[in-house]
Design a protein around this motif. Structure first.
Motif, PDB file in Angstrom:
ATOM      1  N   ILE A 197       0.737  -1.314  -0.080  1.00 39.12           N
ATOM      2  CA  ILE A 197       0.096   0.154  -0.033  1.00 39.12           C
ATOM      3  C   ILE A 197       0.905   1.067   0.080  1.00 39.12           C
ATOM      4  N   THR A 198       1.884   1.415   1.013  1.00 40.10           N
ATOM      5  CA  THR A 198       2.597   2.519   0.999  1.00 40.10           C
ATOM      6  C   THR A 198       3.559   2.589  -0.253  1.00 40.10           C
ATOM      7  N   ALA A 199       4.139   1.514  -0.934  1.00 41.35           N
ATOM      8  CA  ALA A 199       4.679   1.626  -2.270  1.00 41.35           C
ATOM      9  C   ALA A 199       3.687   2.531  -3.487  1.00 41.35           C
ATOM     10  N   VAL A 200       2.535   1.719  -3.482  1.00 39.13           N
ATOM     11  CA  VAL A 200       1.713   2.564  -4.444  1.00 39.13           C
ATOM     12  C   VAL A 200       1.381   4.004  -4.004  1.00 39.13           C
ATOM     13  N   ILE A 201       1.215   4.405  -2.788  1.00 37.32           N
ATOM     14  CA  ILE A 201       0.908   5.894  -2.292  1.00 37.32           C
ATOM     15  C   ILE A 201       2.513   6.636  -2.636  1.00 37.32           C
ATOM     16  N   GLY A 202       3.551   5.741  -2.518  1.00 39.40           N
ATOM     17  CA  GLY A 202       4.952   6.629  -2.786  1.00 39.40           C
ATOM     18  C   GLY A 202       4.891   6.845  -4.146  1.00 39.40           C
ATOM     19  N   ARG A 203       4.367   5.976  -5.128  1.00 37.86           N
ATOM     20  CA  ARG A 203       4.431   6.362  -6.679  1.00 37.86           C
ATOM     21  C   ARG A 203       3.479   7.342  -6.889  1.00 37.86           C
ATOM     22  N   ARG A 204       2.202   7.285  -6.257  1.00 42.45           N
ATOM     23  CA  ARG A 204       1.326   8.323  -6.578  1.00 42.45           C
ATOM     24  C   ARG A 204       2.019   9.793  -6.190  1.00 42.45           C
ATOM     25  N   ALA A 205       2.438   9.663  -5.214  1.00 39.08           N
ATOM     26  CA  ALA A 205       3.086  11.149  -4.609  1.00 39.08           C
ATOM     27  C   ALA A 205       4.077  11.522  -5.639  1.00 39.08           C
ATOM     28  N   ALA A 206       5.141  10.702  -6.152  1.00 38.75           N
ATOM     29  CA  ALA A 206       6.168  11.009  -6.962  1.00 38.75           C
ATOM     30  C   ALA A 206       5.406  11.439  -8.240  1.00 38.75           C
ATOM     31  N   ASP A 207       4.477  10.974  -8.632  1.00 39.89           N
ATOM     32  CA  ASP A 207       3.791  11.121  -9.982  1.00 39.89           C
ATOM     33  C   ASP A 207       2.966  12.597  -9.713  1.00 39.89           C
ATOM     34  N   ARG A 224      -2.766  15.552  -2.730  1.00 39.66           N
ATOM     35  CA  ARG A 224      -2.811  14.884  -1.556  1.00 39.66           C
ATOM     36  C   ARG A 224      -4.295  14.229  -1.439  1.00 39.66           C
ATOM     37  N   SER A 225      -5.378  15.144  -1.587  1.00 41.16           N
ATOM     38  CA  SER A 225      -6.606  14.809  -1.333  1.00 41.16           C
ATOM     39  C   SER A 225      -6.990  13.368  -2.046  1.00 41.16           C
ATOM     40  N   ASP A 226      -6.319  13.205  -3.300  1.00 42.48           N
ATOM     41  CA  ASP A 226      -6.583  11.798  -4.187  1.00 42.48           C
ATOM     42  C   ASP A 226      -5.906  10.741  -3.255  1.00 42.48           C
ATOM     43  N   ILE A 227      -4.690  11.028  -2.765  1.00 42.57           N
ATOM     44  CA  ILE A 227      -3.993   9.737  -1.847  1.00 42.57           C
ATOM     45  C   ILE A 227      -4.677   9.838  -0.596  1.00 42.57           C
ATOM     46  N   ASN A 228      -5.458  10.606  -0.223  1.00 46.26           N
ATOM     47  CA  ASN A 228      -6.173  10.552   1.154  1.00 46.26           C
ATOM     48  C   ASN A 228      -7.571   9.647   0.568  1.00 46.26           C
ATOM     49  N   ARG A 229      -7.982   9.700  -0.420  1.00 40.73           N
ATOM     50  CA  ARG A 229      -9.121   8.762  -0.803  1.00 40.73           C
ATOM     51  C   ARG A 229      -8.686   7.440  -0.936  1.00 40.73           C
ATOM     52  N   PHE A 230      -7.440   7.352  -1.616  1.00 36.28           N
ATOM     53  CA  PHE A 230      -6.821   5.903  -1.967  1.00 36.28           C
ATOM     54  C   PHE A 230      -6.862   5.263  -0.604  1.00 36.28           C
TER      55      PHE A 230
END
Length: 234
Positions: free
Chosen positions: A54-64, A68-74
């Motif tokens: 989960i945190t790897a996916v979040i890290g990739r999304r943040a890097a892209d 932050r609101s989309d990451i919050n939803r994820f």
């Protein structure tokens, strides 16, 4: 913490203190600390692997550059189908363990400042992208009257994996504005707000006494440019 006179301009006017939570009042990122805690407690090594995924996916999304609101939803999507009762019980256990651990859980300077504000008669309000099971025990502990936070949607006692509005960035601004609108006797210029990250600026800009916690250079520079005397560090 300096520059945090607990009363606005030495008056008896009512005022509110809004405080971010993660890395402002407590030393951890509550959402991720709890996610790791509950996954490992329930699933052991498999839970550790799931947390890393989960945190790897979040890290990739943040890097892209994902908002932050989309990451919050994820993040809250990971709770789809989970029992609210079970998560609340685990959150209570998490809070008890963290607050009784020898490891520091609170940022002492912020906790002390909030206590001083409360003693001076201020209403304390927590503002966070985290969710009620993690924040409500904290609010009770510090005497906060209200929690403004992301609220996952539920159906038949289970999380759907969706949220109404992430209380992140502009979401914090909207939540604080709505709270202030319901308290017309309070002048926002008398109020305080504590935050540790540039994403807290939409909230911090609403009050007369914004306070920076920690060492975020962008946040410190932003508040110093606005009103140098209101910035503070831990």
């Amino acid at each position: 913490m300096s520059g945090t006179d607990p009363s606005p301009s030495g008056t008896d006017r009512p005022y509110i203190v809004f405080s971010d939570v993660d890395e402002t009042l407590i030393t951890v990122k509550s959402m991720f600390d709890f996610l790791h805690y509950q996954l490992v407690r329930r699933h052991g090594a498999a839970g550790e692997e799931e947390y890393e995924r989960i945190t790897a996916v979040i890290g990739r999304r943040a890097a892209d550059g994902a908002p932050r609101s989309d990451i919050n939803r994820f993040y809250y999507g990971q709770y789809a189908g989970e029992s609210v009762e079970t998560i609340t019980r685990l959150a209570d256990d998490w809070f008890t363990e963290r607050t009784t651990s020898t490891r520091g859980f609170y940022i002492d300077s912020t906790r002390r400042a909030l206590r001083e504000h409360r003693a001076a008669g201020a209403a304390l309000v927590l503002v966070s992208g985290s969710f009620p099971p993690l924040l409500e025990p904290l609010a009770r502990e510090i005497g906060a009257e209200t929690v403004l936070c992301t609220r996952p949607l539920t159906e038949d006692g289970r999380y759907t994996g969706e949220v109404a509005t992430p209380v992140i960035g502009e979401g914090k601004r909207a939540a604080v504005l709505a709270h202030l609108a319901a308290r017309p006797a309070v002048d926002p210029r008398d109020c305080f707000a504590y935050g540790d990250h540039l994403s807290d600026v939409p909230m911090l800009e609403l009050v007369g006494h914004p306070v920076a916690v920690g060492e975020d250079p962008e946040l410190r520079a932003h508040l110093a440019a606005r009103r140098p005397e209101t910035t503070a560090t831990r």
